[in-house]
Design an enzyme around this catalytic site. Structure first.
Site, PDB file in Angstrom:
ATOM      1  N   LYS A   1      -3.651  -1.803  15.822  1.00 59.37           N
ATOM      2  CA  LYS A   1      -3.129  -0.903  16.912  1.00 59.37           C
ATOM      3  C   LYS A   1      -4.043  -0.647  17.943  1.00 59.37           C
ATOM      4  CE  LYS A   1       0.276   2.380  15.307  1.00 59.37           C
ATOM      5  NZ  LYS A   1       0.342   2.186  13.928  1.00 59.37           N
TER       6      LYS A   1
ATOM      7  N   GLU B   1       0.709  -1.269  -0.106  1.00 52.05           N
ATOM      8  CA  GLU B   1      -0.088   0.058  -0.048  1.00 52.05           C
ATOM      9  C   GLU B   1       0.626   1.272  -0.181  1.00 52.05           C
ATOM     10  OE1 GLU B   1      -1.313   1.923   3.125  1.00 52.05           O
ATOM     11  OE2 GLU B   1      -0.966   0.454   4.592  1.00 52.05           O
TER      12      GLU B   1
END
Ligand code: PSU
Ligand code: MN
Length: 311
Positions: free
Chosen positions: A164, A30
């Site tokens: 996260k 990405e």
């Protein structure tokens, strides 16, 4: 919509086109992480380094971005430099793709948009750092990353270091279960939380190593005919880990500041990433770089094994 209309807007690099033609393994990468996830010049250094890692492990790298209105699959060094340093590169999730194409704009693709373009090119394996998910407080903000929507409908396997803890990890796993997205952890019984190997949550499923993981993709798509994406969580190596309790303090602080500044929407993730890097004086950045390299190695090994199974 057909293949011909894709070919007008999707520009494959020479290497990617050759690998596709001869069915050799490819790893999609990405670009939001380059433009909005990491500071300059570490972002461009990492972007180049991961391409080398993919090649050294026997596959072709395909970094994906929209440049001047074209979906580019496989970028050269000048294009990577541009994404890393040019101000005003848009953060592009799936809903932004038509606008970029129609206006000739430039955008760095998130996990969601990268998956979509990879699927258009029949690239089944994709490596990143962390995926988006359900944000804390989503019950009032409705902030749930389109990465989850794309995992629900686009058959690409995303290798990440988990999620996260700026996000609600537990709710994110619930969403993925609802969408029927297979989630597997590589070599651990616990779901990892990006900087940390632990999250307090069990791995929905565990497999060990690239051959077992490639077999899993083959079962999902080729034997069962599932049409979803697959989430492969690859824990950060022990030597690079920041314990959850240590990083947790900085995450809480960043979330409080987010609230007090009223930041919302697409700016949330980049703001939190930058703040945590600043507050840990670069330690989180080193961990971030290490886990991306680790994910790229694992993804490449999976792509190589999966390609063998398609022969
Ligand atoms: N999580 C990280 N680093 C990142 C991202 C997520 O630890 O760079 C990026 C990825 O590109 C991901 C995107 O797809 O942020 C998610 O953004 P949002 O939450 O706005 O959907
Ligand atoms: Mn969001």
């Amino acid at each position: 919509m057909n293949r011909e209309s894709f070919s007008k807007i999707v520009l494959r690099s020479k290497d990617v086109a050759a690998a596709l033609a001869s069915k050799r393994p490819i790893v999609a990468l990405e670009s939001t992480i380059i433009s909005h996830g990491l500071p300059y010049p570490q972002n461009v250094e990492l972007a180049n380094e991961v391409e080398t890692i993919v090649r050294d492990h026997g596959a072709t790298p395909a970094t994906i971005a929209v440049l001047d209105g074209a979906c580019c699959v496989g970028l050269d060094a000048a294009q990577l430099e541009r994404l890393a340093s040019e101000p005003g590169v848009h953060k592009a999730t799936t809903r932004d793709l038509p606008w970029l194409i129609a206006t000739g704009a430039t955008g760095a693709t998130t996990v969601a948009a990268t998956m979509r373009v990879a699927a258009m090119c029949n690239i089944p394996v994709f490596a990143t750092g962390g995926i988006g998910g359900v944000h804390r407080g989503a019950e009032t903000s409705f902030d749930v990353s389109a990465d989850l929507t794309e995992l629900a409908r686009t058959p690409v396997a995303v290798v990440s270091a988990g999620i996260k803890s700026i996000l609600d990890i537990s709710l994110t796993l619930e969403r993925l279960e609802t969408f029927g997205v297979p989630v597997v952890v590589n070599g651990s019984d616990e779901f990892p939380s990006f900087y940390s190997r632990t999250s307090g949550l069990p791995a929905p499923r565990r497999l060990d190593g690239a051959i077992a993981l490639a077999r899993f993709l083959h079962a999902a798509w080729n034997e069962l005919g599932l049409t979803t994406g697959i989430s492969i969580a690859n824990p950060i190596p022990p030597a690079d880990e920041i314990p959850a309790a240590e990083i947790g303090v900085f995450i809480k602080e960043a979330l409080t500041e987010l609230d007090s500044r009223g930041i919302s929407g697409q700016d949330v993730t980049p703001f939190l990433l930058a703040r945590i890097a600043e507050r840990t004086e670069g330690r989180s950045l080193l961990a971030n770089l290490a886990l991306v390299r680790n994910n790229v190695v694992t993804a490449t090994q999976i792509a190589v094994e999966y390609a063998k199974m398609q022969a």
